[in-house]
Design a protein around this motif. Sequence first.
Motif, PDB file in Angstrom:
ATOM      1  N   SER A  29       0.825  -1.211   0.000  1.00 45.29           N
ATOM      2  CA  SER A  29       0.000   0.000   0.000  1.00 45.29           C
ATOM      3  C   SER A  29       0.856   1.257   0.000  1.00 45.29           C
ATOM      4  N   TRP A  87      -4.537  -7.563 -13.332  1.00 45.27           N
ATOM      5  CA  TRP A  87      -3.991  -7.027 -12.094  1.00 45.27           C
ATOM      6  C   TRP A  87      -4.154  -8.043 -10.968  1.00 45.27           C
ATOM      7  N   THR A  89      -4.436  -8.008  -6.303  1.00 43.56           N
ATOM      8  CA  THR A  89      -4.545  -7.165  -5.106  1.00 43.56           C
ATOM      9  C   THR A  89      -3.212  -6.954  -4.408  1.00 43.56           C
ATOM     10  N   TRP A  90      -2.283  -7.896  -4.529  1.00 37.44           N
ATOM     11  CA  TRP A  90      -1.002  -7.818  -3.828  1.00 37.44           C
ATOM     12  C   TRP A  90       0.043  -7.007  -4.602  1.00 37.44           C
ATOM     13  N   CYS A  94      -0.099  -2.347  -9.667  1.00 35.41           N
ATOM     14  CA  CYS A  94      -1.523  -2.500 -10.001  1.00 35.41           C
ATOM     15  C   CYS A  94      -2.362  -1.560  -9.151  1.00 35.41           C
ATOM     16  N   ARG A  95      -2.081  -1.548  -7.865  1.00 35.19           N
ATOM     17  CA  ARG A  95      -2.802  -0.666  -6.947  1.00 35.19           C
ATOM     18  C   ARG A  95      -2.581   0.799  -7.307  1.00 35.19           C
ATOM     19  N   ASP A 120      -8.748 -10.055 -12.308  1.00 35.56           N
ATOM     20  CA  ASP A 120      -7.872 -10.462 -11.212  1.00 35.56           C
ATOM     21  C   ASP A 120      -7.117 -11.717 -11.638  1.00 35.56           C
ATOM     22  N   LYS A 127     -11.882 -11.929  -2.977  1.00 33.25           N
ATOM     23  CA  LYS A 127     -10.830 -11.074  -2.423  1.00 33.25           C
ATOM     24  C   LYS A 127     -10.682  -9.791  -3.240  1.00 33.25           C
ATOM     25  N   ALA A 128     -10.682  -9.923  -4.566  1.00 33.19           N
ATOM     26  CA  ALA A 128     -10.534  -8.757  -5.439  1.00 33.19           C
ATOM     27  C   ALA A 128     -11.729  -7.821  -5.307  1.00 33.19           C
ATOM     28  N   PHE A 131     -11.433  -5.856  -2.136  1.00 35.46           N
ATOM     29  CA  PHE A 131     -10.432  -4.800  -2.303  1.00 35.46           C
ATOM     30  C   PHE A 131     -11.031  -3.603  -3.038  1.00 35.46           C
ATOM     31  N   LEU A 132     -11.720  -3.855  -4.156  1.00 36.63           N
ATOM     32  CA  LEU A 132     -12.307  -2.760  -4.939  1.00 36.63           C
ATOM     33  C   LEU A 132     -13.341  -1.987  -4.121  1.00 36.63           C
ATOM     34  N   GLN A 135     -11.658   0.276  -1.537  1.00 38.16           N
ATOM     35  CA  GLN A 135     -11.052   1.445  -2.175  1.00 38.16           C
ATOM     36  C   GLN A 135     -12.087   2.356  -2.842  1.00 38.16           C
TER      37      GLN A 135
END
Length: 194
Positions: A29, A87, A89-90, A94-95, A120, A127-128, A131-132, A135
């Motif tokens: 992050s 992409w 999440t890790w 990508c983030r 993803d 999980k993806a 995350f979205l 955010q």
Amino acid sequence: MNLRRLFSLSNITTGIMVPFLILVWVNPSVKAGVMQGLMKVGLFQPGMPEEVSPDGNMAPDMSFTDGEGKTFTLSSLRGKVVFLNFWATWCPPCRAEMPSINALYERFREDKNVIFLTVDTDGNYKKASSFLKRQQYSLPLYVADSQIPGELLGRSIPTTVIINKKGQIAYRHEGAADYGNERFMSYFEKYIRK
């Protein structure tokens, strides 16, 4: 011991920079945040895709699944411009580019000539999606339902591919890029009007 020497500007700067660099190195992050800052000052700008020749490379077919289990193929989207982003999440790069992709999506989400696919690569939709949502991105999320062809995704994420209305690969970029800048948005708008 000389306190003045101990608290010199050089020592203070080093004392701040070392922990910061360690944090950037170990925390995705923080690294993504640094990259986003660099995007705002003009780094990580995507190249503008060149005109595709009439006999350009056709995008290989593959299938995707959405959160409701509906499956479709890339070839079923012919007649539309496809913005395809791979992409995970890790992945800090990508983030870092996600806010710019979300801005591009928000600008063109109502346009019937374009489809956005954020895929993803880990295949973990739950999980993806989480995350979205955290955010506050409104991007449409998919997972691959077949093998991802090397012409679309090589060995690096993020990878972004733009496929024209004829089904040809018009653009491919590996690595983070700022797709939310006005220059790219203007180009993309002209491109989907062709």
